[in-house]
Write an enzyme that holds these catalytic residues in place. Structure first.
Site, PDB file in Angstrom:
ATOM      1  N   HIS A  62       7.962  -1.878   2.546  1.00 31.89           N
ATOM      2  CA  HIS A  62       6.575  -1.810   3.027  1.00 31.89           C
ATOM      3  C   HIS A  62       6.481  -2.444   4.413  1.00 31.89           C
ATOM      4  O   HIS A  62       7.245  -3.367   4.733  1.00 31.89           O
ATOM      5  CB  HIS A  62       5.641  -2.555   2.059  1.00 31.89           C
ATOM      6  CG  HIS A  62       5.376  -1.796   0.791  1.00 31.89           C
ATOM      7  ND1 HIS A  62       4.440  -2.197  -0.133  1.00 31.89           N
ATOM      8  CD2 HIS A  62       5.935  -0.651   0.318  1.00 31.89           C
ATOM      9  CE1 HIS A  62       4.422  -1.318  -1.135  1.00 31.89           C
ATOM     10  NE2 HIS A  62       5.330  -0.384  -0.893  1.00 31.89           N
ATOM     11  N   GLU A  64       4.446  -4.536   5.702  1.00 33.32           N
ATOM     12  CA  GLU A  64       4.201  -5.985   5.730  1.00 33.32           C
ATOM     13  C   GLU A  64       5.485  -6.778   5.497  1.00 33.32           C
ATOM     14  O   GLU A  64       5.754  -7.755   6.194  1.00 33.32           O
ATOM     15  CB  GLU A  64       3.191  -6.391   4.649  1.00 33.32           C
ATOM     16  CG  GLU A  64       1.857  -5.724   4.752  1.00 33.32           C
ATOM     17  CD  GLU A  64       1.777  -4.476   3.863  1.00 33.32           C
ATOM     18  OE1 GLU A  64       2.696  -3.629   3.942  1.00 33.32           O
ATOM     19  OE2 GLU A  64       0.805  -4.351   3.125  1.00 33.32           O
ATOM     20  N   CYS A  92      -0.432  -4.542  -0.903  1.00 37.10           N
ATOM     21  CA  CYS A  92      -0.288  -4.450  -2.357  1.00 37.10           C
ATOM     22  C   CYS A  92       0.001  -5.855  -2.898  1.00 37.10           C
ATOM     23  O   CYS A  92       0.141  -6.814  -2.147  1.00 37.10           O
ATOM     24  CB  CYS A  92       0.844  -3.486  -2.716  1.00 37.10           C
ATOM     25  SG  CYS A  92       2.483  -4.111  -2.295  1.00 37.10           S
ATOM     26  N   CYS A  95       3.289  -7.433  -1.540  1.00 38.04           N
ATOM     27  CA  CYS A  95       3.199  -7.945  -0.172  1.00 38.04           C
ATOM     28  C   CYS A  95       2.303  -9.184  -0.097  1.00 38.04           C
ATOM     29  O   CYS A  95       2.597 -10.113   0.655  1.00 38.04           O
ATOM     30  CB  CYS A  95       2.698  -6.849   0.766  1.00 38.04           C
ATOM     31  SG  CYS A  95       3.930  -5.544   0.982  1.00 38.04           S
TER      32      CYS A  95
HETATM   33 ZN   LIG Z   1       3.094  -3.713  -0.081  1.00 40.90          ZN
END
Ligand SMILES: [Zn+2]
Length: 154
Positions: A62, A64, A92, A95
């Site tokens: 991801h 992040e 999410c 993260c």
């Molecule tokens: Zn995430």
């Protein structure tokens, strides 16, 4: 290293979110869900990333998480207490957990994610010291995501 003589000019959140949106667009162009992230420390960009889960065949890639790793390497520190992370879509749970461990100073979010966003969890996931700003260029981020998913459907 840091230039201490120069007085930093404070850029608005929209400026950095615009850069994150550019990274999200890049992600979309290579078939990734368009999410971009930028880490800013003392008004300087120290990390830029975008979602790369398809390219790396890795569900943890991801934007992040990749931005956190890059920023920590740059600073030589595992804490991001003086940093702001700009992300085009609400992080999410995974993260948000990583942002907790990094003790992020400030989080700026574009669009909210009612389905997968961390804020649907009742227990606060972010670090208590993390300041939060939401809805920065949210419509632009949402439009990018909608366009991406519409294209997948047709
Ligand atoms: Zn995430």
């Amino acid at each position: 290293m840091m230039d201490h003589d120069q007085q930093p000019t404070t850029m608005p959140d929209e400026y950095f979110m615009e850069i994150a949106l550019g990274l999200a667009e890049e992600a979309a162009e290579s078939g990734e869900i368009p999410v971009g992230a930028v880490v800013v420390c003392r008004n300087r960009i120290i990390a830029k990333s975008r979602n790369q889960t398809e390219q790396l065949t890795d569900v943890t890639a991801h934007a992040e998480l990749m931005a956190i790793t890059a920023a920590e390497h740059y600073l030589g520190s595992k804490y991001l207490t003086d940093c702001t992370l700009y992300v085009t879509l609400e992080p999410c749970v995974m993260c948000a957990g990583a942002l907790f461990w990094a003790q992020l100073g400030r989080l700026v979010i574009g669009a909210s994610d009612p389905k997968r966003g961390y804020s649907r969890i009742q227990t606060p996931l972010l670090h208590p010291k993390t300041r939060l700003e939401t809805g920065i260029l949210a419509e632009e981020s949402q439009a990018l995501l909608a366009k991406f998913f519409n294209r997948l459907r047709t």
